[in-house]
Design a protein around this motif. Structure first.
Motif, mmCIF file in Angstrom:
data_model
loop_
_atom_site.group_PDB
_atom_site.id
_atom_site.type_symbol
_atom_site.label_atom_id
_atom_site.label_comp_id
_atom_site.label_asym_id
_atom_site.label_seq_id
_atom_site.Cartn_x
_atom_site.Cartn_y
_atom_site.Cartn_z
ATOM 1 N N GLU A 1 0.845 -1.184 0.000
ATOM 2 C CA GLU A 1 0.000 0.000 0.000
ATOM 3 C C GLU A 1 0.888 1.244 0.000
ATOM 4 O O GLU A 1 1.940 1.277 0.617
ATOM 5 N N THR A 2 0.434 2.251 -0.704
ATOM 6 C CA THR A 2 1.099 3.549 -0.690
ATOM 7 C C THR A 2 0.050 4.635 -0.484
ATOM 8 O O THR A 2 -1.116 4.439 -0.823
ATOM 9 N N LYS A 3 0.470 5.730 0.056
ATOM 10 C CA LYS A 3 -0.445 6.845 0.300
ATOM 11 C C LYS A 3 -0.258 7.965 -0.727
ATOM 12 O O LYS A 3 -0.793 9.039 -0.577
ATOM 13 N N ARG A 4 0.487 7.685 -1.784
ATOM 14 C CA ARG A 4 0.768 8.698 -2.807
ATOM 15 C C ARG A 4 -0.276 8.664 -3.913
ATOM 16 O O ARG A 4 -0.752 7.610 -4.303
ATOM 17 N N GLU A 5 -0.569 9.846 -4.438
ATOM 18 C CA GLU A 5 -1.493 9.955 -5.560
ATOM 19 C C GLU A 5 -0.771 9.884 -6.901
ATOM 20 O O GLU A 5 -1.394 9.638 -7.923
ATOM 21 N N THR A 6 0.558 10.126 -6.894
ATOM 22 C CA THR A 6 1.344 10.054 -8.128
ATOM 23 C C THR A 6 2.709 9.437 -7.848
ATOM 24 O O THR A 6 3.223 9.502 -6.733
ATOM 25 N N PHE A 7 3.278 8.832 -8.868
ATOM 26 C CA PHE A 7 4.649 8.321 -8.848
ATOM 27 C C PHE A 7 5.265 8.617 -10.201
ATOM 28 O O PHE A 7 4.579 8.613 -11.220
ATOM 29 N N ASP A 8 6.554 8.847 -10.229
ATOM 30 C CA ASP A 8 7.288 8.963 -11.479
ATOM 31 C C ASP A 8 8.674 8.359 -11.261
ATOM 32 O O ASP A 8 9.045 7.995 -10.141
ATOM 33 N N ASN A 9 9.452 8.229 -12.344
ATOM 34 C CA ASN A 9 10.772 7.601 -12.243
ATOM 35 C C ASN A 9 11.705 8.377 -11.329
ATOM 36 O O ASN A 9 12.509 7.784 -10.614
ATOM 37 N N PHE A 10 11.616 9.685 -11.316
ATOM 38 C CA PHE A 10 12.473 10.498 -10.447
ATOM 39 C C PHE A 10 12.208 10.183 -8.977
ATOM 40 O O PHE A 10 13.129 9.968 -8.199
ATOM 41 N N TYR A 11 10.945 10.124 -8.591
ATOM 42 C CA TYR A 11 10.611 9.812 -7.198
ATOM 43 C C TYR A 11 11.017 8.383 -6.852
ATOM 44 O O TYR A 11 11.506 8.114 -5.767
ATOM 45 N N LEU A 12 10.817 7.459 -7.774
ATOM 46 C CA LEU A 12 11.186 6.065 -7.560
ATOM 47 C C LEU A 12 12.668 5.929 -7.230
ATOM 48 O O LEU A 12 13.051 5.171 -6.343
ATOM 49 N N LYS A 13 13.506 6.689 -7.913
ATOM 50 C CA LYS A 13 14.950 6.638 -7.685
ATOM 51 C C LYS A 13 15.344 7.137 -6.300
ATOM 52 O O LYS A 13 16.403 6.798 -5.801
#
Length: 81
Positions: A1-13
């Motif tokens: 589970e995650t509480k984020r509404e968005t993810f992108d490759n920059f955040y993943l790194k």
């Protein structure tokens, strides 16, 4: 589970080891319910089969042996309505 509404490759790194570079994501609604499945694309080829507010299913193939398998990431409320 995650509480984020968005993810992108920059955040993943920012929070994953470098070799985990691909993901499937379903956003949270409010403060809960988001899902993320993350994998290493040099080892596995992943295709999103299904994604909605309660589940993500990804079909994987091993890049070396081409054996396939599915991974389902499921979120459900802790109490029924």
């Amino acid at each position: 589970e995650t509480k984020r509404e968005t993810f992108d490759n920059f955040y993943l790194k920012k929070f994953c080891p470098r070799n985990l570079d691909k993901f499937a994501f379903a956003p949270s609604i409010g403060a809960s319910g988001g899902l993320i499945t993350i994998w290493n694309s040099s080892l596995f080829e992943g295709t999103i089969i299904q994604a909605n507010s309660y589940a993500i299913t990804v079909k994987f193939f091993g890049r070396q042996d081409r054996k396939g398998f599915h991974v389902s990431n499921i979120y459900g409320p802790s109490s029924s309505p």
